[in-house]
Design a protein around this motif. Structure first.
Motif, PDB file in Angstrom:
ATOM      1  N   VAL A   3       0.913  -1.165  -0.069  1.00  0.00           N
ATOM      2  CA  VAL A   3       0.044   0.066  -0.060  1.00  0.00           C
ATOM      3  C   VAL A   3       0.821   1.136   0.002  1.00  0.00           C
ATOM      4  O   VAL A   3       1.911   1.416   0.787  1.00  0.00           O
ATOM      5  N   ALA A   5       1.128   4.696   1.241  1.00  0.00           N
ATOM      6  CA  ALA A   5       0.657   5.481   2.215  1.00  0.00           C
ATOM      7  C   ALA A   5       1.033   6.763   2.250  1.00  0.00           C
ATOM      8  O   ALA A   5       2.421   7.158   2.097  1.00  0.00           O
ATOM      9  N   SER A  68      -0.272   8.742  -3.114  1.00  0.00           N
ATOM     10  CA  SER A  68      -0.875   7.785  -2.285  1.00  0.00           C
ATOM     11  C   SER A  68      -2.022   7.019  -2.496  1.00  0.00           C
ATOM     12  O   SER A  68      -3.116   7.548  -3.061  1.00  0.00           O
ATOM     13  N   ASP A  69      -2.381   5.657  -2.394  1.00  0.00           N
ATOM     14  CA  ASP A  69      -3.537   5.093  -2.373  1.00  0.00           C
ATOM     15  C   ASP A  69      -4.240   5.253  -0.908  1.00  0.00           C
ATOM     16  O   ASP A  69      -5.599   5.498  -0.873  1.00  0.00           O
ATOM     17  N   VAL A  70      -3.610   5.543   0.125  1.00  0.00           N
ATOM     18  CA  VAL A  70      -4.220   5.637   1.546  1.00  0.00           C
ATOM     19  C   VAL A  70      -3.554   6.966   2.017  1.00  0.00           C
ATOM     20  O   VAL A  70      -2.574   7.288   1.960  1.00  0.00           O
ATOM     21  N   CYS A  87      -9.956  13.361  -1.958  1.00  0.00           N
ATOM     22  CA  CYS A  87      -9.904  11.625  -1.812  1.00  0.00           C
ATOM     23  C   CYS A  87     -11.012  10.882  -2.323  1.00  0.00           C
ATOM     24  O   CYS A  87     -11.007  10.034  -3.028  1.00  0.00           O
ATOM     25  N   LYS A  92      -9.740   7.558  -3.228  1.00  0.00           N
ATOM     26  CA  LYS A  92      -8.619   6.938  -2.168  1.00  0.00           C
ATOM     27  C   LYS A  92      -9.220   6.843  -0.801  1.00  0.00           C
ATOM     28  O   LYS A  92     -10.301   7.493  -0.558  1.00  0.00           O
ATOM     29  N   VAL A  93      -8.790   6.002  -0.182  1.00  0.00           N
ATOM     30  CA  VAL A  93      -8.839   5.806   1.232  1.00  0.00           C
ATOM     31  C   VAL A  93      -8.310   7.156   2.176  1.00  0.00           C
ATOM     32  O   VAL A  93      -7.137   7.509   1.919  1.00  0.00           O
ATOM     33  N   LYS A 142     -14.047   4.037   2.759  1.00  0.00           N
ATOM     34  CA  LYS A 142     -13.037   4.823   2.240  1.00  0.00           C
ATOM     35  C   LYS A 142     -12.776   6.109   3.065  1.00  0.00           C
ATOM     36  O   LYS A 142     -11.880   7.139   2.621  1.00  0.00           O
ATOM     37  N   MET A 326      -6.796   1.519   8.744  1.00  0.00           N
ATOM     38  CA  MET A 326      -6.329   1.241   7.331  1.00  0.00           C
ATOM     39  C   MET A 326      -6.393  -0.159   7.000  1.00  0.00           C
ATOM     40  O   MET A 326      -6.862  -0.790   5.975  1.00  0.00           O
ATOM     41  N   ALA A 329      -9.895  -1.216   6.467  1.00  0.00           N
ATOM     42  CA  ALA A 329     -10.427  -0.554   5.272  1.00  0.00           C
ATOM     43  C   ALA A 329     -10.044  -1.154   3.889  1.00  0.00           C
ATOM     44  O   ALA A 329     -10.827  -1.531   3.224  1.00  0.00           O
ATOM     45  N   LEU A 330      -8.733  -1.859   4.139  1.00  0.00           N
ATOM     46  CA  LEU A 330      -8.126  -2.319   3.072  1.00  0.00           C
ATOM     47  C   LEU A 330      -8.222  -4.149   2.979  1.00  0.00           C
ATOM     48  O   LEU A 330      -7.842  -4.687   2.027  1.00  0.00           O
TER      49      LEU A 330
END
Lengths: 345, 345, 345, 345
Positions: A3, A5, A68-70, A87, A92-93, A142, A326, A329-330
């Motif tokens: 991930v 971040a 970032s993805d998160v 986001c 995105k998260v 998210k 996180m 969430a993922l």
């Protein structure tokens, strides 16, 4: 899977702690960090403990959002709303360590924080990230509002009894003690070493913003309005929240019954330790870890529950819980990156 | 006039603090000290801070009794009864820093301390030495039970409101935080530096012996039985008691009213500072002094009084108050030897 | 006689400590105080520990000069010169806790402090107020340069040996550790509680301004140039200087000989405790007092003296010594107002 | 591969820290622990921070020896010799955190420790486990003497300069400051919170047993006898060694040259941070990590090197280095289990 971040507000205490925890996460990598005050400077120039370990330069919010993805944000209240929107739009998260999305009643948010809720639909969408109480809501989401420190410690100490109907919802008092990092990185006269060392005092008596947040959680549990007394104190230690919580026992409730209810409630929770008789909840024993420990007493003379909980305000009370969120969430292992022992000394 | 003062149990913390305070008293001189553990050794071998200042040798109880006009004892409970008897028979003033003569109901004493009251007539005769509440009883007396630390801080925070009928006598909670010297000189695992430092925990929840003593004082004030919740905590600082006290307000009571009542109640008290709005009671600010400071709040959401008091547990909570009692007993200026400023840092 | 004493810069740490010490002085009264930052405000608004005890308003320098017989100034360097001039012209005693009049070689002053010596004749007139070494010079004088904290602790540890010719003047090293109050009242990132707590570091290595001041004192004692290594460290305690001093022994010097020389040198000094074998100089044991304690060792393997001294940086290292100098200047009992015991804990 | 690791003396501080570090090691598992004082009890009853994380029962030495491939011992000196013999005979790796195998000259061992070397051939066989200096000797070995805390911090600060011939071997002084955990788990009057807090003192001046161990390392580097002055101090923090080391510069040596030599010397060392100009070695910044940081200064006025190093006494100074040695002994990645960030606060 790794991930990517990012941390917005990385040079505050919660942001810096996030960087440290993410560095030990087996499935995450730090993609970008930002800071308004230290843009262009390495994080290790602010926190020399990280020298050689995280010399990443502080960039802008935009850079964090892009890479970032998160996205985590650890900002003063009011500033997370636009980030949440971006986001959201980018899919995105977003995990907000600030207060902007914690209160579901927008009037409470606006009254206590003096900020306008700009995107009511995002407030609606946001889930409250206290996994031990609301895990299923968090999975796969998210937009997560990460609770504050007091607002983690107090509900964890009270909810099992409240949910089981063993205590009255009226007359709850939370007398809480916080380590200094709770006051943030900015030096002030109050946190100047010689004036805090060997001292202790209460602050914001009757008026701390975590009050409605604790009440919201208790209300969700018991389905009725709850009004509490919450008194925070500043303690000359770096880390920790000790929450001494008082509630009236329903007639006939015994300590054995309570102990059993708490043990059952938390039996599958990796991060909660319900202590057996004779052990004391102590902020010393949860430092640098994501654990919460809970010690239960009843006072038969007054028919009260006294429940004491201890967490590290920067880990379970901020950055650790954010990583736990996180993970949820993922769809990662919930404890990933968070199994560190609290040191013995 | 110079008073010859003797200290039995001089090598404990309260005893050592007494020696220090007596050294600065304009009308007292230290006549003799005793210690079972350190008999024949100079006090400065136990407390190197006193080297060259008090190198007096520790003798026996008998020597102290013989050489002194005023005898202080700072001993574990149970051991003061015989000393009181001897002082009584010899016509000497005896000020007991231990717990033996504090509780007027002998069954409470015997139940909580597991000790037999050997001379009930002395228990009858003893006066409770909390000058701000019971001054007139103390003047000229010869047997004075000096209150404990928590039992000084909590009543001073509550009595004006209770006496004025502004709070309910039921539902009082005292959440107290104590510096480590309260645990005494004997080193234990709990007070070993690395295990206490950066920690905080509650102890003896629901069972601390100061509970009936606080209740006795409140009962005397309001004339009815009072039962409280009292939770002590151990704090990583050397000195201080911070008492955060909660009580239900009688309908209509306002903060302004309370502030006025407290200010009036303590207006002639040199050692009590009722803080104005905006100032915080802090153990930092009363260290090494005989002052008690009190901060008042109401929480209109729950209709509660939150009164916070701070004292130095070793001075106003032990040795300083003992000297204040000596002054009253002998007809000296009440503040003699006790006007030292708390240091600013 | 009651001396009217005034304090310029009363809201800094040294100034506030002066106020506290003067309050306990039997022959002095506080006539006036000043502060640029807090003009018009009570001192107790800056130091709540003094609430009710010193609520005097901060005035201007001019007011202090007008109302006082003895003027103390605790100001950043450079600012005392004009005050000295005014006191000189008005015939008042001036005791400077700053650095302006400490260095006799004006080029050293100007080089290390980057300030111009405006009144060279006053620099000439000023005496260096380290009573244990230069008492006779101080008596009756009107312009006294009060030494700094390190510059008190280090010479007291070395001078008897140096004067007796038992150590070499070359190769002296002073490794010093200071409590945080030495850094002053102004909060900084370095003194923010969480960043200093549990830490320790050296600072200004090879470049601290107390270096030439220590050298000046040693030079006056041995009559030759002396160059030392001086390394200050910041320690997470409020008060104290611990100075660990290293010097080469002259051939044949023994510990017994040194111990005797130190005991003789300081035998009439109330404020210096030369510790016997087995006792340790500890900043803990001199806190809140004007004492200096000294512990001596030799290392026969390397033929070195290791002399350790401890003082309270705010008392013997600042305000206490200033009052000692006032007493000498005015012909009062040298120990007046300064006989307080260091607390045992 | 998973290494079965056992800890003899697991309830001492070094042992408990080993357990914590091994818990985070990707290729090791804790096979057994022993304790004489707590046999039959869970480790978490001694260290409540480990409750639920390491509730393993303390067994006997024999059990540890039987169940483990790698045996660590953290015992008072004298007690490791028999364990070493048994490990040797059983072909197990033995890493001794005690002092028994550190000194190669058996007379030094016997003189300083008052213990007889029972198996001289094992002393011969043992390698000294300071990887940054003697890595190649350690690889694949089965008997490793893990250095002490001071004896890690001081050589790391001095060796590059000594090896490069930039400092004199004579006249070296190491003024060291240690956190309280260095004194061990056993509570004493010295480590009783109120007596250590706000204090600092030197101890064992001229006579600490780490002296010959430091000298041995320096001697091995420069090939000649080295005699140093070593002064340890006790510091009111939990963890850390700060070593301020003084050495005479060879003529013409510059700071730039030294900085370059240190950076080159440690360029491939993961655990050593040679700090650039402006950064300060601080025990705060290496806590809970295996890092050593080094800060360099020269004092041109006296031609001295001042090198300051900082480590966590319990990690790089004990348990962390022991795991580093295990990794080397077994051919694992040297940093395995040891990459934890020091926390920023």
């Amino acid at each position: 899977m790794t991930v990517k971040a990012g941390v917005i507000g990385a040079t505050g205490y919660a942001g810096a702690e996030l960087v440290r925890i993410l560095a030990g996460h087996p499935q995450a990598e730090l993609a970008a960090i930002s800071s308004v005050s230290f843009e262009g400077k390495p994080l290790s120039s602010v926190y020399p403990a990280y020298y050689g370990l995280c010399d990443m330069l502080c960039g802008t919010e935009a850079e964090v959002l892009q890479k970032s993805d998160v996205v985590f944000a650890a900002l003063p209240h009011g500033l997370s709303q636009e980030i949440a929107k971006e986001c959201h739009d980018a899919g995105k998260v977003f995990i907000d360590l600030g207060a902007d999305f914690r209160l579901k009643r927008l009037n409470e948010y606006e009254d206590w924080y003096k900020v306008k809720a700009v995107y009511p639909e995002l407030h609606e969408e946001a889930v409250y990230g206290l996994p031990e109480l609301f895990r299923e809501e968090i999975r796969g989401k998210k937009l997560i509002a990460n609770p504050g420190c007091y607002t983690t410690a107090v509900p964890l100490a009270l909810v099992p009894a409240l949910k089981a109907g063993l205590i009255e919802k009226d007359g709850i008092i939370a007398d809480c003690k916080s380590g200094v990092t709770g006051a943030g990185r900015k030096s002030t006269q109050d946190t100047h070493y010689p004036e805090l060392n060997e001292g202790m005092h209460a602050y914001k008596v009757g008026g701390h913003r975590h009050t409605p947040e604790i009440e919201q959680t208790l209300r969700r549990i018991c389905g009725e309005e709850v009004t509490i007394v919450f008194t925070p104190h500043l303690l000359p230690v770096n880390r920790g929240i000790l929450a001494t919580c008082y509630a009236h026992l329903k007639p006939g409730t015994t300590l054995e019954q309570l102990q059993k209810v708490y043990e059952d409630f938390y039996q599958d929770e990796y991060f909660v330790r319900v202590l057996p008789d004779g052990m004391k909840a102590d902020i010393h024993n949860v430092r640098y870890s994501n654990f919460c420990e809970i010690e239960l007493h009843t006072d038969p003379r007054t028919n009260m529950l006294i429940a004491v909980s201890a967490i590290d305000n920067m880990v379970k009370g901020a950055a650790g819980q954010a990583v736990q969120n996180m993970n949820l969430a993922l769809g990662l292992e919930e404890t990933a990156g968070l199994k560190m022992f609290p040191p013995a000394f």
